[in-house]
Design a protein around this motif. Structure first.
Motif, PDB file in Angstrom:
ATOM      1  N   LEU A  50       0.828  -1.205   0.000  1.00  0.00           N
ATOM      2  CA  LEU A  50       0.000   0.000   0.000  1.00  0.00           C
ATOM      3  C   LEU A  50       0.863   1.255   0.000  1.00  0.00           C
ATOM      4  O   LEU A  50       0.615   2.194  -0.758  1.00  0.00           O
ATOM      5  CB  LEU A  50      -0.928  -0.002   1.218  1.00  0.00           C
ATOM      6  N   TRP A  51       1.890   1.277   0.863  1.00  0.00           N
ATOM      7  CA  TRP A  51       2.759   2.449   0.936  1.00  0.00           C
ATOM      8  C   TRP A  51       3.457   2.686  -0.403  1.00  0.00           C
ATOM      9  O   TRP A  51       3.506   3.831  -0.898  1.00  0.00           O
ATOM     10  CB  TRP A  51       3.795   2.238   2.035  1.00  0.00           C
ATOM     11  N   ALA A  52       3.986   1.628  -1.024  1.00  0.00           N
ATOM     12  CA  ALA A  52       4.688   1.789  -2.304  1.00  0.00           C
ATOM     13  C   ALA A  52       3.737   2.278  -3.384  1.00  0.00           C
ATOM     14  O   ALA A  52       4.087   3.182  -4.169  1.00  0.00           O
ATOM     15  CB  ALA A  52       5.322   0.453  -2.713  1.00  0.00           C
ATOM     16  N   ALA A  53       2.544   1.715  -3.447  1.00  0.00           N
ATOM     17  CA  ALA A  53       1.578   2.135  -4.467  1.00  0.00           C
ATOM     18  C   ALA A  53       1.122   3.565  -4.222  1.00  0.00           C
ATOM     19  O   ALA A  53       0.961   4.350  -5.172  1.00  0.00           O
ATOM     20  CB  ALA A  53       0.385   1.180  -4.475  1.00  0.00           C
ATOM     21  N   TRP A 391      -4.966  -1.768  -4.414  1.00  0.00           N
ATOM     22  CA  TRP A 391      -5.820  -1.297  -5.502  1.00  0.00           C
ATOM     23  C   TRP A 391      -7.151  -0.780  -4.980  1.00  0.00           C
ATOM     24  O   TRP A 391      -7.654   0.270  -5.414  1.00  0.00           O
ATOM     25  CB  TRP A 391      -6.047  -2.455  -6.473  1.00  0.00           C
ATOM     26  N   THR A 392      -7.717  -1.464  -3.996  1.00  0.00           N
ATOM     27  CA  THR A 392      -9.013  -1.048  -3.451  1.00  0.00           C
ATOM     28  C   THR A 392      -8.882   0.221  -2.621  1.00  0.00           C
ATOM     29  O   THR A 392      -9.684   1.159  -2.766  1.00  0.00           O
ATOM     30  CB  THR A 392      -9.612  -2.168  -2.578  1.00  0.00           C
ATOM     31  N   LEU A 393      -7.890   0.269  -1.753  1.00  0.00           N
ATOM     32  CA  LEU A 393      -7.742   1.430  -0.877  1.00  0.00           C
ATOM     33  C   LEU A 393      -7.383   2.695  -1.652  1.00  0.00           C
ATOM     34  O   LEU A 393      -7.761   3.802  -1.224  1.00  0.00           O
ATOM     35  CB  LEU A 393      -6.673   1.136   0.173  1.00  0.00           C
ATOM     36  N   LEU A 394      -6.677   2.551  -2.735  1.00  0.00           N
ATOM     37  CA  LEU A 394      -6.311   3.730  -3.530  1.00  0.00           C
ATOM     38  C   LEU A 394      -7.387   4.097  -4.543  1.00  0.00           C
ATOM     39  O   LEU A 394      -7.265   5.104  -5.239  1.00  0.00           O
ATOM     40  CB  LEU A 394      -4.972   3.498  -4.240  1.00  0.00           C
ATOM     41  N   GLY A 395      -8.427   3.279  -4.633  1.00  0.00           N
ATOM     42  CA  GLY A 395      -9.540   3.562  -5.537  1.00  0.00           C
ATOM     43  C   GLY A 395     -10.640   4.319  -4.815  1.00  0.00           C
ATOM     44  O   GLY A 395     -10.434   4.948  -3.781  1.00  0.00           O
ATOM     45  N   THR A 396     -11.839   4.226  -5.381  1.00  0.00           N
ATOM     46  CA  THR A 396     -12.955   4.988  -4.831  1.00  0.00           C
ATOM     47  C   THR A 396     -13.706   4.230  -3.751  1.00  0.00           C
ATOM     48  O   THR A 396     -14.497   4.792  -3.014  1.00  0.00           O
ATOM     49  CB  THR A 396     -13.939   5.359  -5.937  1.00  0.00           C
ATOM     50  N   GLY A 397     -13.480   2.900  -3.675  1.00  0.00           N
ATOM     51  CA  GLY A 397     -14.105   2.081  -2.626  1.00  0.00           C
ATOM     52  C   GLY A 397     -15.626   2.087  -2.722  1.00  0.00           C
ATOM     53  O   GLY A 397     -16.185   2.342  -3.775  1.00  0.00           O
ATOM     54  N   PRO A 398     -16.327   1.843  -1.613  1.00  0.00           N
ATOM     55  CA  PRO A 398     -15.783   1.482  -0.325  1.00  0.00           C
ATOM     56  C   PRO A 398     -15.581  -0.008  -0.189  1.00  0.00           C
ATOM     57  O   PRO A 398     -16.105  -0.769  -1.005  1.00  0.00           O
ATOM     58  CB  PRO A 398     -16.895   1.944   0.648  1.00  0.00           C
ATOM     59  N   PRO A 399     -14.832  -0.443   0.840  1.00  0.00           N
ATOM     60  CA  PRO A 399     -14.606  -1.881   1.022  1.00  0.00           C
ATOM     61  C   PRO A 399     -15.845  -2.563   1.588  1.00  0.00           C
ATOM     62  O   PRO A 399     -16.684  -1.926   2.188  1.00  0.00           O
ATOM     63  CB  PRO A 399     -13.454  -1.919   2.023  1.00  0.00           C
TER      64      PRO A 399
END
Length: 399
Positions: A50-53, A391-399
């Motif tokens: 997540l940090w790298a992305a 991919w999910t966290l950096l997108g629009t979500g939600p989870p």
């Protein structure tokens, strides 16, 4: 590993422990250390990816974990208490009374005694509870099928497709830790402990109803079985007094919050009205069926295959002859997650606390003679889970 270690152990016949709570806890922690290490490693991989992305796309990874979706609602409750409502463009109302109070209470308490922000306090709760959940999941797996299965079970829970939520300021890890240890307490015959943990779970998430049902059904079956064995009702009740007390204690947390909302809103069904406004009413699966029907054919077939896999796991749990409390809990969490009318994208994470579904694959992997194969499987799943999480966290979500 010998075959007997992969067979269910009878509750009430634990391995000997050193005397005293301190040595016993230390010994249990040493036994769980491999499971905790593997779990921490796979979750650390998720955070690293997540940090790298996030760096690559110029986004703040911390905000993705503490400042989006439900975590914002919890922090607002921690800051100001209940009473916040949003009116949507279509006139629907979203009230913060839909969120149970234990996590915001912990966030507020931790902020008061530390230098952490509410977001940081939420992460501290989630990450600590994640380790406690992994420990409890390991304990259940080890109690039934041996330590190796317990380690694999904790690892599989850590690489669940939506396991990235375990790293967020959400309630999934807190609820799962309480549920896992409550079920372990039932397996060990510690009903009062199980009931107390159930109270806390009932203050965490509405799906605690599944855990309450697991305790109640297990106790009911036990009482009926003993009574039908020719034992009088009086002796049966006296011998199982602690079990009955634990079951009576179990729903008090969940009921307390429902009553709180009812009194606050002046309606006995206020809590359920609040959930309905959020679109979370129980519709028996009609919303799920409509969602599948509205998908393109390939996507619909893929989702049906995923649901088929879920059903197959339930069948495997039954064939594995899991203890009744685990079966009831796992199936109840799945049913609760599928019969609601809420947003479909949230359902996989709502099912994440149903860790007993992972016992069949965990036991199968543990049977392999070589340790490299289970490690390779977990490594591949960990990479896939980490990538999907980023991919999910950096997108629009939600989870």
């Amino acid at each position: 590993m010998s075959d007997h270690q992969l067979r269910p152990r009878l509750p009430g016949a634990p391995a000997p422990h050193p005397r005293g709570p301190g040595p016993r806890t230390a010994a249990a922690l040493r036994a769980a250390a491999p499971a905790l290490a593997v779990y921490a490693a796979v979750r650390a991989l998720g955070l690293l990816v997540l940090w790298a992305a996030a760096q690559a796309f110029g986004k703040d990874p911390l905000t993705r974990l503490t400042g989006r979706w439900d975590s914002v609602w919890y922090q607002r409750i921690a800051e100001n208490g209940y009473g916040y409502t949003v009116t949507l463009p279509d006139g629907a109302l979203h009230s913060d009374l839909a969120f149970f109070p234990l996590l915001p209470a912990l966030e507020r308490g931790i902020r008061e005694v530390t230098l952490l922000t509410l977001g940081g306090a939420g992460l501290l709760v989630a990450w600590t509870a994640g380790l406690l959940a992994a420990w409890g999941i390991f304990a259940v797996g080890a109690e039934l099928y041996g330590r190796r299965t317990g380690v694999v079970l904790a690892a599989l829970w850590g690489v669940y497709p939506t396991a990235f939520v375990q790293s967020m300021a959400y309630t999934e890890t807190l609820f799962t830790s309480l549920a896992a240890w409550a079920l372990y307490a039932v397996l060990k015959g510690r009903w009062l402990v199980a009931g107390a943990l159930c109270v806390l779970a009932g203050l965490t998430r509405p799906s605690a109803a599944g855990l309450i049902a697991a305790l109640a059904i297990t106790a009911g079956v036990t009482l009926v079985r003993e009574y039908r064995a020719g034992q009088g009702i009086g002796p049966v009740l006296r011998r199982n007094a602690r079990m009955i007390a634990g079951v009576a204690l179990a729903p008090l947390g969940w009921l307390a919050y429902v009553v709180f909302v009812a009194v606050r809103e002046g309606s006995p069904f206020a809590y359920f009205d609040v959930q309905a406004q959020w679109g979370n009413s129980i519709d028996g699966g009609r919303a799920l069926a409509a969602f599948i029907a509205g998908l393109p054919l390939p996507a619909a077939l893929g989702l049906c295959a995923a649901l088929g896999l879920l059903g197959w796991l339930v069948v495997l749990c039954v064939r594995q002859r899991q203890p009744l409390p685990l079966l009831v809990y796992g199936i109840a969490i799945v049913v609760i997650s599928l019969v609601g009318a809420g947003y479909f994208g949230s359902r996989p994470r709502l099912m994440m606390p149903a860790f007993p579904l992972l016992l069949p694959p965990a036991a199968a992997l543990a049977r392999l003679r070589s340790t490299e194969r289970p490690a390779a499987v977990i490594a591949v799943l960990a990479c896939a889970s980490a990538a999907y999480g980023a991919w999910t966290l950096l997108g629009t979500g939600p989870p």
